[in-house]
Scaffold this motif. Sequence first.
Motif, short mmCIF file in Angstrom:
data_model
loop_
_atom_site.label_atom_id
_atom_site.label_comp_id
_atom_site.label_asym_id
_atom_site.label_seq_id
_atom_site.Cartn_x
_atom_site.Cartn_y
_atom_site.Cartn_z
N THR A 159 -9.33 89.21 -9.73
CA THR A 159 -8.44 89.49 -8.60
C THR A 159 -9.13 89.23 -7.27
N ASN A 160 -10.44 88.98 -7.33
CA ASN A 160 -11.18 88.74 -6.09
C ASN A 160 -11.98 87.45 -6.20
N VAL A 161 -12.16 86.80 -5.06
CA VAL A 161 -13.05 85.64 -5.02
C VAL A 161 -13.97 85.77 -3.82
N ILE A 162 -15.18 85.25 -3.99
CA ILE A 162 -16.10 85.18 -2.85
C ILE A 162 -15.92 83.81 -2.22
N HIS A 163 -15.71 83.81 -0.92
CA HIS A 163 -15.58 82.53 -0.21
C HIS A 163 -16.80 82.30 0.65
N TYR A 164 -17.38 81.14 0.45
CA TYR A 164 -18.57 80.77 1.22
C TYR A 164 -18.20 79.51 2.00
N TYR A 165 -18.25 79.59 3.32
CA TYR A 165 -17.76 78.49 4.15
C TYR A 165 -18.94 77.72 4.75
N VAL A 166 -19.00 76.44 4.48
CA VAL A 166 -20.06 75.61 5.08
C VAL A 166 -19.41 74.63 6.05
N ASP A 167 -19.92 74.64 7.28
CA ASP A 167 -19.39 73.74 8.30
C ASP A 167 -19.93 72.32 8.03
N VAL A 168 -19.04 71.42 7.62
CA VAL A 168 -19.49 70.07 7.29
C VAL A 168 -19.04 69.07 8.34
N THR A 169 -18.60 69.57 9.51
CA THR A 169 -18.06 68.69 10.54
C THR A 169 -19.07 67.61 10.95
N SER A 170 -20.28 68.05 11.28
CA SER A 170 -21.26 67.08 11.77
C SER A 170 -21.64 66.08 10.68
N ALA A 171 -21.77 66.60 9.46
CA ALA A 171 -22.12 65.71 8.36
C ALA A 171 -21.05 64.65 8.17
N ARG A 172 -19.78 65.11 8.26
CA ARG A 172 -18.66 64.17 8.10
C ARG A 172 -18.63 63.16 9.24
N GLU A 173 -18.90 63.71 10.45
CA GLU A 173 -18.87 62.87 11.64
C GLU A 173 -19.93 61.80 11.53
N LEU A 174 -21.12 62.25 11.11
CA LEU A 174 -22.24 61.34 10.98
C LEU A 174 -21.90 60.25 9.97
N HIS A 175 -21.34 60.71 8.84
CA HIS A 175 -20.96 59.77 7.79
C HIS A 175 -19.95 58.76 8.35
N GLY A 176 -18.97 59.29 9.10
CA GLY A 176 -17.95 58.43 9.69
C GLY A 176 -18.56 57.39 10.61
N ARG A 177 -19.55 57.83 11.40
CA ARG A 177 -20.17 56.90 12.34
C ARG A 177 -20.96 55.83 11.60
N VAL A 178 -21.61 56.26 10.51
CA VAL A 178 -22.35 55.28 9.72
C VAL A 178 -21.38 54.24 9.16
N VAL A 179 -20.26 54.74 8.61
CA VAL A 179 -19.26 53.83 8.07
C VAL A 179 -18.77 52.87 9.15
#
Lengths: 655, 129
Positions: free
Chosen positions: A409-429
Motif C-alpha cells: 500500500t506504500n511506495v518509496i519515491h526517490y526523485y533524481v533531477d536529470v535535467t542537466s544530464a538530459r540537456e547535456l545529452h541533447g546538446r551532444v546530439v
Amino acid sequence: MSAERLFRGEAVFFQAVASAAEAKELLSQQTYAVIVADQRLQKSSGIDLLEYAKQHAPATTRILLTGFVDSGVIEEAVNRGAVFRFINKPWDNDELSVDITKAIEHHRLKITQAGLLREVTRQNRRLEEMTSGLEKLVAERTTDAETSKVEAEHGLTQMRELVRFIKDLSTLTSIDELMNLVAKEVRAFAALRPPVLGYVASERRPMIVYFQGKQVVEKEMRHAWSMSVRLRINEIDDRVYLANEFGRPFVKVIAIPLKRRMAALDSDPEPPATLFFEHTLSDDKIEPFLTFISERLQPLSIALDRILLEYHLKYTSYQWESTFDGIKDPIAIVDMEYSVVRANRHFHGGSFEATCHKIFAGQDTVCRGCPVQSALSSGAPQISQIRRGPRTYEVHSYPIRIEGDEVVTNVIHYYVDVTSARELHGRVVQSEKMAAIGLLAGNIAHELNNPLTGIRSLSQVLLAELPAQTQLHGDIVEVEKAAARSQKIIENLLDFSRGGHDDRQVPVSLNEIVSRTLPMLKTAMREHRSELYLCEDQVNVRVEPQLMQQVVFNLVNNACQAMTDNGTITIETLVSPDGACELRVSDTGIGIPVEIRETIFEPFFTTKEEGKGTGLGLSMSKNVIEKFGGEISVQSEAGQGATFIVKLPRVGAAG
Amino acid sequence: MKILIVDDEPLVRKSLSRACVAKGHEVVEAADGTIGLATWREQRPDLVFLDVLMPGLSGPQLLAEVGKFKTGQTGTDKTVVILMSAYSGEHNMETAQAMGAALFIPKPFDNIFDVVAKAEALFAERSTR
C-alpha cells in the motif's frame, strides 16, 4: 540435541529439534532469540511452524530454510510467518552466521523497544497513581484538619504544594522545562544558586544542563561526574568536578543523584543523573532543604526518566530523519491514494497534508508518467520520468511491504533531477547532428562544385564567342547567372554548417545574414506566402555569422511549421526607436497560448511530434542571442499567429 | 604554349580547353590521373591544369610520379603546374607549392578567363627566368 558454542565471539546457545511438534513445545517453555525452520518438515511446513511462532512467541526472529527459491513460498512466508530472512540450501557458512547474527540483533532491538515503550507507559501510570493517591490523602487530611486546624495548617500547605509539583512534573516534555520547574520550586531557599543537572544522553554522552541568566543551556562534558548514588553534602569531589568543567570555583555543593530505572537496561554502568546545587546554606538550614527535596526526589526521578526515554525514542527516529534530510534528492513515502506519509526536507516545504503531486509538482492531478500504480500493482520497483516546471526528474519507485500486510500500500519515491544530464545529452546530439550535416554539406559541395564550375566556365566561354544582342547570348547569360547563384548557395551552406570552426564575432549586416539564410529555407517556405522587408538604414550587428544564421534559420523554420495551410510569413529588419537592430519573424499560425509563452525558450520544450523537433531550436537561439548581448522575445495572440523579435545592439559600419 | 588539362569533370575540361584554344594555345585533355600521367610523359606540356580528386591517380599522386614532388621547383621538370580543387578544406596555396605546383586555384572559378590569364602570366614568368 543441544549445543552451546562460541558464535562470532559471543556465547550462543543452540537447540535443535526434529519436528514441528517438539519445536512448539520448546517455544511454549522458554524464550528464544531466533528460530530457524526448514520449509520441509514431516507432517508440517516451516511456514506453519513460523506462523505459530509469530503468534505465540512474537519476539523471536524467524528464519526460513528453503531448498529452492519459489516466489509463492516467499510470499506466503512473508505474509503468514513474517519471516525476517530466507536462507537457501545449500548454505554458505559465512553467510549463515552473518544472517544469524543479524537475526539476534533484530531480536534484541525488538525486545529493547518493547521494553522502552512498556516502561514509559508504566511510569506514566505510576505518576498518575501517585497523584491520585496524594489527592485522596489531602482530602482525608482536610477532613481531619477540621479537628486540629492550626496544627495541621502548615502540613497541609506543604502537601498541597507537593501535589501541585507532581502534577506539574507530569506535563513536562523537556529537560528545559524540568530545570525551570526545579529552579522555581527551590526559590524559597534564598541561599541556593540555580540548579545544575548532569545526565547521560544517547550514545553515552555526559551532558550538563545549567542556567545562563534565565536561559537553560546544555553542553557536552569531556568527563562524567561521580558514579556514586549517595546523596553528598559539600564533598570535595563534586566541587572539583564542577570547578574544572565550569572554570570557576564552587564553594559548597549538594549533589543529589536521581535514580534512573531505565539505566538498569544497560549492562555497562553509567553515572546516575545528578542534581547539583551550589549554596551558601548554613548547617542548620541544610536539613530542612534536604527534607524538602527528598519528598520530591522520587517523582522528579520518574519525570526525568520519562523525558529521557522519550528523547531516546525520538533520537532513534531523528537519526533516520536527519539521514534522509541530508540526502539532496527528494524522497517521499506515498500511499495508494498519493498521500504523502513521510518525506525528507528536500521533498516538502513542511506540510504533509496533501498529495505527492500537489506538494512536489504543485498540480491537482497525478503527474504524467507517475510510477505509483504500476509499482503497487506489480509489487516490483519501477522507474519513470516526470516533469516539475522546467526540470525533469527520474522517479525511482520502490514498493514497501509492511510486516504482516497482504498487499503493498506504500511506495518509496526517490526523485533524481536529470535535467542537466538530459540537456547535456541533447546538446551532444545537437552538436553531433551539426557535425554530420557539416560533413555531408562538405561532400555535397565538392560534388556539386565540379559540374557547376564547368557550367559557369563554359557559359563564360560561350558568351565570349557569341555575338551580343542575340537571343542565345541572352539565354547563356541566364545560365551563367543561375550557376553563379548556385555557387553562392553552396558557399552559404558550407559557412552555415561549419559553425563553431570560426567563432569570431564580426560586424555584419543583419540584412546580409537574412539574405544568405533564406535560400536554404526555400523548401520549408514553399507552401506559404512570404514577405521580406529589409531595412534601408544600416543594420550592422556584432555576431558570429554562422550562429546568427542558425538563429534566423530556426525562427523562420519554426514559423513555417507553426502554419498548417497557406499562411504568410513576414521577415522584417528595422532599427527600433531605442536605436537597436531588430529582426522580426511573424507567422499567421495558431499562436502561442499564454501558459506556455514562458517555457518555449527552455530546452526540450517542444510542441512538435516526437522525433520532429529536438526542443532545442529556441533555447539555442536564446543562448546565442544573449551571447551577442541581445534579447529574444515573442508576441502572440491566440489564433493570430506569433511574432518573434530579436533585438541586438547596433554597431558601426562593417570592417 | 602546350597545355594539359587533367580533370574528371568533362565540362571543366571543355570550358578550360575552349578558353585556352581561343587564346591560341595548344590543348590536350586527360579524363583521369592515370591517363594524365601517360599524356604528360608523352606530350611534355608547358603547363598543366591538375585536379586534386580524380579516379585513378589523384593530382598529388600524379605529381609524385612525375618527380615534381622529389625534385621541387629546381628539378629537371620545368612544367608549370596549376592545382585546382573544389574541396578547399584539404589543400591551399602552401600545400600545393610544397608538392611542386606553382599555383592553387579553388573551384568554382569566378571567371575562367582570369584563370587562363593567370596561367599565361606564370608561363611567361617561368620562360624568362
